[in-house]
Design a protein around this motif. Structure first.
Motif, PDB file in Angstrom:
ATOM      1  N   ASP A 193      37.292  28.812  45.121  1.00  0.00           N
ATOM      2  CA  ASP A 193      37.633  28.730  43.704  1.00  0.00           C
ATOM      3  C   ASP A 193      36.973  29.904  42.966  1.00  0.00           C
ATOM      4  O   ASP A 193      35.756  29.973  42.840  1.00  0.00           O
ATOM      5  CB  ASP A 193      37.113  27.385  43.182  1.00  0.00           C
ATOM      6  CG  ASP A 193      37.429  27.197  41.707  1.00  0.00           C
ATOM      7  OD1 ASP A 193      37.900  28.159  41.075  1.00  0.00           O
ATOM      8  OD2 ASP A 193      37.187  26.098  41.198  1.00  0.00           O
ATOM      9  N   GLN A 194      37.805  30.837  42.465  1.00  0.00           N
ATOM     10  CA  GLN A 194      37.224  32.022  41.843  1.00  0.00           C
ATOM     11  C   GLN A 194      36.506  31.700  40.536  1.00  0.00           C
ATOM     12  O   GLN A 194      35.621  32.422  40.125  1.00  0.00           O
ATOM     13  CB  GLN A 194      38.280  33.108  41.659  1.00  0.00           C
ATOM     14  CG  GLN A 194      39.496  32.696  40.879  1.00  0.00           C
ATOM     15  CD  GLN A 194      39.442  33.196  39.456  1.00  0.00           C
ATOM     16  OE1 GLN A 194      38.610  34.016  39.102  1.00  0.00           O
ATOM     17  NE2 GLN A 194      40.351  32.686  38.633  1.00  0.00           N
ATOM     18  N   ASN A 227      39.733  47.055  45.262  1.00  0.00           N
ATOM     19  CA  ASN A 227      41.073  47.137  45.834  1.00  0.00           C
ATOM     20  C   ASN A 227      41.969  46.062  45.237  1.00  0.00           C
ATOM     21  O   ASN A 227      41.523  45.210  44.457  1.00  0.00           O
ATOM     22  CB  ASN A 227      41.016  47.000  47.369  1.00  0.00           C
ATOM     23  CG  ASN A 227      40.212  45.779  47.784  1.00  0.00           C
ATOM     24  OD1 ASN A 227      40.434  44.700  47.253  1.00  0.00           O
ATOM     25  ND2 ASN A 227      39.272  45.974  48.702  1.00  0.00           N
ATOM     26  N   LEU A 228      43.221  46.101  45.638  1.00  0.00           N
ATOM     27  CA  LEU A 228      44.230  45.203  45.106  1.00  0.00           C
ATOM     28  C   LEU A 228      43.896  43.746  45.391  1.00  0.00           C
ATOM     29  O   LEU A 228      44.110  42.857  44.565  1.00  0.00           O
ATOM     30  CB  LEU A 228      45.583  45.580  45.723  1.00  0.00           C
ATOM     31  CG  LEU A 228      46.847  45.218  44.965  1.00  0.00           C
ATOM     32  CD1 LEU A 228      46.756  45.634  43.508  1.00  0.00           C
ATOM     33  CD2 LEU A 228      48.045  45.874  45.640  1.00  0.00           C
ATOM     34  N   PHE A 229      43.331  43.482  46.606  1.00  0.00           N
ATOM     35  CA  PHE A 229      43.019  42.107  46.983  1.00  0.00           C
ATOM     36  C   PHE A 229      42.025  41.494  46.005  1.00  0.00           C
ATOM     37  O   PHE A 229      42.237  40.404  45.476  1.00  0.00           O
ATOM     38  CB  PHE A 229      42.463  42.059  48.409  1.00  0.00           C
ATOM     39  CG  PHE A 229      42.135  40.669  48.853  1.00  0.00           C
ATOM     40  CD1 PHE A 229      43.121  39.832  49.342  1.00  0.00           C
ATOM     41  CD2 PHE A 229      40.836  40.185  48.754  1.00  0.00           C
ATOM     42  CE1 PHE A 229      42.833  38.548  49.723  1.00  0.00           C
ATOM     43  CE2 PHE A 229      40.532  38.890  49.133  1.00  0.00           C
ATOM     44  CZ  PHE A 229      41.536  38.077  49.622  1.00  0.00           C
ATOM     45  N   VAL A 230      40.931  42.222  45.752  1.00  0.00           N
ATOM     46  CA  VAL A 230      39.906  41.715  44.829  1.00  0.00           C
ATOM     47  C   VAL A 230      40.485  41.604  43.428  1.00  0.00           C
ATOM     48  O   VAL A 230      40.279  40.614  42.723  1.00  0.00           O
ATOM     49  CB  VAL A 230      38.665  42.639  44.840  1.00  0.00           C
ATOM     50  CG1 VAL A 230      37.650  42.169  43.809  1.00  0.00           C
ATOM     51  CG2 VAL A 230      38.050  42.680  46.230  1.00  0.00           C
ATOM     52  N   PHE A 233      42.528  38.556  43.297  1.00  0.00           N
ATOM     53  CA  PHE A 233      41.821  37.313  43.563  1.00  0.00           C
ATOM     54  C   PHE A 233      40.967  36.884  42.381  1.00  0.00           C
ATOM     55  O   PHE A 233      40.832  35.697  42.094  1.00  0.00           O
ATOM     56  CB  PHE A 233      40.956  37.460  44.818  1.00  0.00           C
ATOM     57  CG  PHE A 233      40.539  36.138  45.386  1.00  0.00           C
ATOM     58  CD1 PHE A 233      41.409  35.411  46.170  1.00  0.00           C
ATOM     59  CD2 PHE A 233      39.296  35.612  45.099  1.00  0.00           C
ATOM     60  CE1 PHE A 233      41.053  34.175  46.670  1.00  0.00           C
ATOM     61  CE2 PHE A 233      38.927  34.375  45.597  1.00  0.00           C
ATOM     62  CZ  PHE A 233      39.805  33.658  46.382  1.00  0.00           C
ATOM     63  N   ILE A 234      40.359  37.866  41.717  1.00  0.00           N
ATOM     64  CA  ILE A 234      39.478  37.548  40.586  1.00  0.00           C
ATOM     65  C   ILE A 234      40.292  37.578  39.303  1.00  0.00           C
ATOM     66  O   ILE A 234      40.992  38.552  39.036  1.00  0.00           O
ATOM     67  CB  ILE A 234      38.320  38.578  40.508  1.00  0.00           C
ATOM     68  CG1 ILE A 234      37.519  38.585  41.808  1.00  0.00           C
ATOM     69  CG2 ILE A 234      37.444  38.310  39.295  1.00  0.00           C
ATOM     70  CD1 ILE A 234      36.734  37.350  42.096  1.00  0.00           C
ATOM     71  N   GLY A 235      40.159  36.525  38.521  1.00  0.00           N
ATOM     72  CA  GLY A 235      40.894  36.449  37.264  1.00  0.00           C
ATOM     73  C   GLY A 235      42.070  35.498  37.364  1.00  0.00           C
ATOM     74  O   GLY A 235      42.772  35.478  38.364  1.00  0.00           O
ATOM     75  N   ALA A 236      42.245  34.682  36.320  1.00  0.00           N
ATOM     76  CA  ALA A 236      43.374  33.764  36.306  1.00  0.00           C
ATOM     77  C   ALA A 236      43.970  33.777  34.907  1.00  0.00           C
ATOM     78  O   ALA A 236      43.238  33.743  33.927  1.00  0.00           O
ATOM     79  CB  ALA A 236      42.904  32.349  36.641  1.00  0.00           C
ATOM     80  N   PRO A 237      45.278  33.847  34.728  1.00  0.00           N
ATOM     81  CA  PRO A 237      46.253  34.046  35.814  1.00  0.00           C
ATOM     82  C   PRO A 237      46.070  35.403  36.503  1.00  0.00           C
ATOM     83  O   PRO A 237      45.358  36.269  36.003  1.00  0.00           O
ATOM     84  CB  PRO A 237      47.594  33.977  35.097  1.00  0.00           C
ATOM     85  CG  PRO A 237      47.319  33.796  33.663  1.00  0.00           C
ATOM     86  CD  PRO A 237      45.863  33.779  33.429  1.00  0.00           C
ATOM     87  N   LYS A 238      46.719  35.511  37.673  1.00  0.00           N
ATOM     88  CA  LYS A 238      46.581  36.682  38.514  1.00  0.00           C
ATOM     89  C   LYS A 238      46.980  37.970  37.792  1.00  0.00           C
ATOM     90  O   LYS A 238      47.828  37.956  36.898  1.00  0.00           O
ATOM     91  CB  LYS A 238      47.540  36.505  39.701  1.00  0.00           C
ATOM     92  CG  LYS A 238      46.892  36.686  41.044  1.00  0.00           C
ATOM     93  CD  LYS A 238      47.785  36.113  42.124  1.00  0.00           C
ATOM     94  CE  LYS A 238      48.799  37.132  42.602  1.00  0.00           C
ATOM     95  NZ  LYS A 238      49.450  36.695  43.857  1.00  0.00           N
ATOM     96  N   MET A 239      46.365  39.060  38.218  1.00  0.00           N
ATOM     97  CA  MET A 239      46.715  40.377  37.669  1.00  0.00           C
ATOM     98  C   MET A 239      48.196  40.667  37.951  1.00  0.00           C
ATOM     99  O   MET A 239      48.709  40.361  39.009  1.00  0.00           O
ATOM    100  CB  MET A 239      45.832  41.437  38.333  1.00  0.00           C
ATOM    101  CG  MET A 239      46.135  42.848  37.891  1.00  0.00           C
ATOM    102  SD  MET A 239      45.145  44.027  38.805  1.00  0.00           S
ATOM    103  CE  MET A 239      43.630  44.029  37.887  1.00  0.00           C
ATOM    104  N   ASN A 240      48.882  41.252  36.954  1.00  0.00           N
ATOM    105  CA  ASN A 240      50.265  41.685  37.159  1.00  0.00           C
ATOM    106  C   ASN A 240      50.276  42.943  37.997  1.00  0.00           C
ATOM    107  O   ASN A 240      49.471  43.851  37.761  1.00  0.00           O
ATOM    108  CB  ASN A 240      50.926  42.000  35.821  1.00  0.00           C
ATOM    109  CG  ASN A 240      51.054  40.763  34.960  1.00  0.00           C
ATOM    110  OD1 ASN A 240      51.687  39.795  35.357  1.00  0.00           O
ATOM    111  ND2 ASN A 240      50.433  40.808  33.782  1.00  0.00           N
TER     112      ASN A 240
END
Lengths: 333, 294
Positions: A193-194, A227-230, A233-240
């Motif tokens: 859970d981020q 990177n794109l994965f991090v 993964f971090i932040g909600a809602p997800k990065m566009n």
């Protein structure tokens, strides 16, 4: 000075490499969170540190001592399990006294330490109950109490809150953070859970397929994802994420814009689109917008949504908050 | 009295079970009680003469009845304890193998697949003083062989035979109980610095307590009422040395033709088991109350 050091640690199950060689240093008194999706090897990594799994290679040292081959009980660590793993046939008092009994602590000192821990965790009323007579949150506190009484070098938490409901999860999160401030001991905490990771950690270790994607403070991870994965993964809602010509125009394979950095503007914007649907969370709203070439974007706005499904709107990214990534997903700075 | 549709439906659904119980349980029970209080032989089975409690007096005064009781009790307790002890040890030692290779369970279960009377007959051949292979080879290799079936040894021979056949049953119960202990509990205990021995005594065995009690109970009942394999192997044995309570009842019924006494003995056995069960229930209730109070 680093208290727990992992040096080239790796883990192989049969032909399956769960964790390729990995280095990590954890400082004294630090609250470190291992976060990643399921199958990222975060629990395996914790179990390697605990000594519940044998390493396939590399060295683990605790307080300068090589413990790679030391059995789990003798590493001076205490663990809180996802299922709490309380002894069902013992009372709360007996559960918490068990680790002290195993090291031959005197009756009087055991009783005193159990009472102390019970007071800290507000369990005094439940000392004579059995785990089956307790609620999930109380059970979790007993499991933490069983860890505290030993005064361990470090606490290991394996997704301790994932069996609790959302409200309880929030309050237990605060309790664990308070406990960390009180005890000032090292804690390693595994979660998927981020939100838990962001709120609790001094430092976050983001894992993916057994590889550390990035280590840093929550702020660093949010502001400067490696990177794109991090970034996703971090932040909600997800990065566009936007690829294709728009990204190429900015000299990147992919660009990322967080929903909170997109604005709905009057008149001419960077992108035009139509609102697909809106999610109203009360304090904030998420607006899903379909924009021709940029694809589907999410905009986060304060309060109730000012637009409705079907509306034609214009979007603009906030200046300086566009992240650029190369073809491997690495951040371009 | 008004009854809700649910109650009427419940009664309707219960009716077949009640009819079954009346037909198959209460009729024999009634006949049993009448016979126990009557002077009855095979010739007078349809016209029993009520004689009161005389049959019970005869049975209670019969030293063979008490010898049979003692045999059954000793046999039941000993076999239950040995079977459960062995079954538990096997379940714990073999659990790494059995939980990884399920088929080994079938191998261990094999003895249970043989009908007990067949087991009795088989060992009667295997252990026979003149014809049996085991005494033959023992004499060939060591110059002597114990008389497995004589009055002195028959009891222990039977105990071994019973244990060999029924240890797998205890093993099966304990295996299931053992593997159902969550792995995280063992790991937590290991993190708490408990040694393997301490984990066994302080965590695993207490968690298996209920299963151990059930296994002991079932195996005791099975051993106490033992009939077929003893009957096949030694019958009543030399000088009645292996006469279990069931064999006593059988013999006085069919061989002695003393139906009243045989049935009286069975009623006594039933009453004794009721007392034991009631005692166990009371004891458990008391323990539970003490635990709740603590």
């Amino acid at each position: 000075m680093a208290q727990i050091t992992l040096d080239g640690v790796n883990k192989v199950f049969g032909k399956n490499t769960v964790i390729p060689s990995l280095n990590l240093e954890i400082g004294k008194g630090e609250f470190v969170v291992f976060v990643g999706p399921s199958g990222s090897g975060k629990s395996t990594l914790l179990r390697l540190i605990a000594g519940l799994e044998e390493t396939s290679g590399g060295r683990i040292s605790i307080e300068g001592k090589d413990v790679t081959m030391t059995p789990c009980g003798e590493r001076g660590l205490a663990m809180v399990f996802q299922s709490y793993a309380l002894y069902p046939h013992m009372t709360v008092r007996q559960n918490m006294a068990f680790p002290l009994e195993m090291v031959g602590e005197s009756k009087a000192s055991t009783a005193a330490k159990v009472e102390d821990a019970a007071r800290v965790l507000d369990l005094t009323r439940f000392l004579e109950r059995r785990p089956s007579q307790l609620s999930g949150g109380q059970r979790q506190r007993v499991a933490i109490g069983r860890a505290i009484v030993r005064n361990p070098t470090a606490f290991l938490f394996d997704e301790p809150l994932s069996n609790l409901d959302a409200a309880l999860r929030g309050s237990m999160r605060l309790e664990i953070m308070k406990l960390h401030q009180q005890l000032e001991s090292t804690m390693i905490y595994v979660t998927h859970d981020q939100v838990e990771a962001m709120t609790m950690a001094d430092r976050i270790v983001v894992l993916n397929h057994g590889v550390i994607e990035q280590v840093g403070t929550p702020q660093e991870l949010y502001e400067r994802p490696a990177n794109l994965f991090v970034a996703e993964f971090i932040g909600a809602p997800k990065m566009n994420r936007i690829g294709g010509r728009i990204a190429a125009a900015m000299g990147a394979e992919t660009i990322g814009i967080r929903p909170e950095h997109l604005r709905i503007v009057e008149g001419e914007g960077t992108w035009q689109g139509s609102v697909e649907l809106t999610e109203n969370l009360g304090a904030e709203s998420h607006v899903h917008v379909l924009c021709g070439e940029a694809g589907s974007l999410v905009v986060r706005m304060a309060g109730a949504p000012s637009v409705k499904a079907g509306d034609k709107i214009n979007l603009s990214p906030a200046e300086g908050f566009t992240y650029r990534f190369d073809h491997e997903g690495k951040a371009l700075r | 009295m008004h009854s809700t549709p649910q109650q009427r439906e419940g009664r309707l659904l219960l009716a077949p079970l009640v009819a079954f119980l009346i037909v198959f349980l209460s009729f024999p029970a009634l006949v049993d009680i009448v016979y126990a209080l009557s002077d009855v032989t095979f010739q007078t089975m349809r016209a029993p003469q009520i004689v009161g409690f005389r049959n019970f007096g005869v049975v209670l005064a019969d030293p063979e009845f008490w010898a049979a009781c003692w045999f059954s009790l000793r046999f039941g307790v000993l076999t239950a304890i040995i079977e459960c002890g062995l079954g538990l040890a096997l379940a714990i030692f073999l659990s790494p193998i059995v939980s990884r290779h399920g088929w080994t369970l079938a191998l261990i279960m094999l003895p249970m697949m043989v009908a007990p009377s067949m087991v009795g007959l088989m060992y009667r051949l295997v252990l026979h003083e003149f014809a049996g292979p085991l005494p033959h080879y023992l004499t060939l290799w060591f110059g002597t062989s114990p008389a497995f079936l004589d009055a002195n040894n028959a009891f222990w021979t039977l105990v071994v035979v019973e244990v060999l056949q029924w240890t797998p049953f205890a093993f099966l119960l304990f295996h299931v109980a053992y593997i159902s202990i969550p792995a995280e509990i063992r790991e937590a205990a290991a993190m708490d610095r408990a040694t393997a021995w301490k984990i066994l005594w302080r965590i695993e065995l207490p968690m298996m307590k209920a299963t151990i009690a059930i296994a002991l109970g079932i195996r005791f009942i099975d051993g106490f009422r033992v009939f077929d394999n003893v009957f096949g192997l030694t019958g009543a044995g030399a000088g009645g040395s292996t006469m279990s309570l069931s064999i006593y009842i059988y013999q006085s019924f069919f061989k002695g033709g003393q139906i009243g006494q045989a049935v009286a003995a069975s009623v006594l056995m039933f009453l004794a088991s009721l007392v034991v069960l009631y005692g166990a229930a009371v004891l458990k209730a008391q323990l539970d109350r003490r635990r709740m109070a603590a």
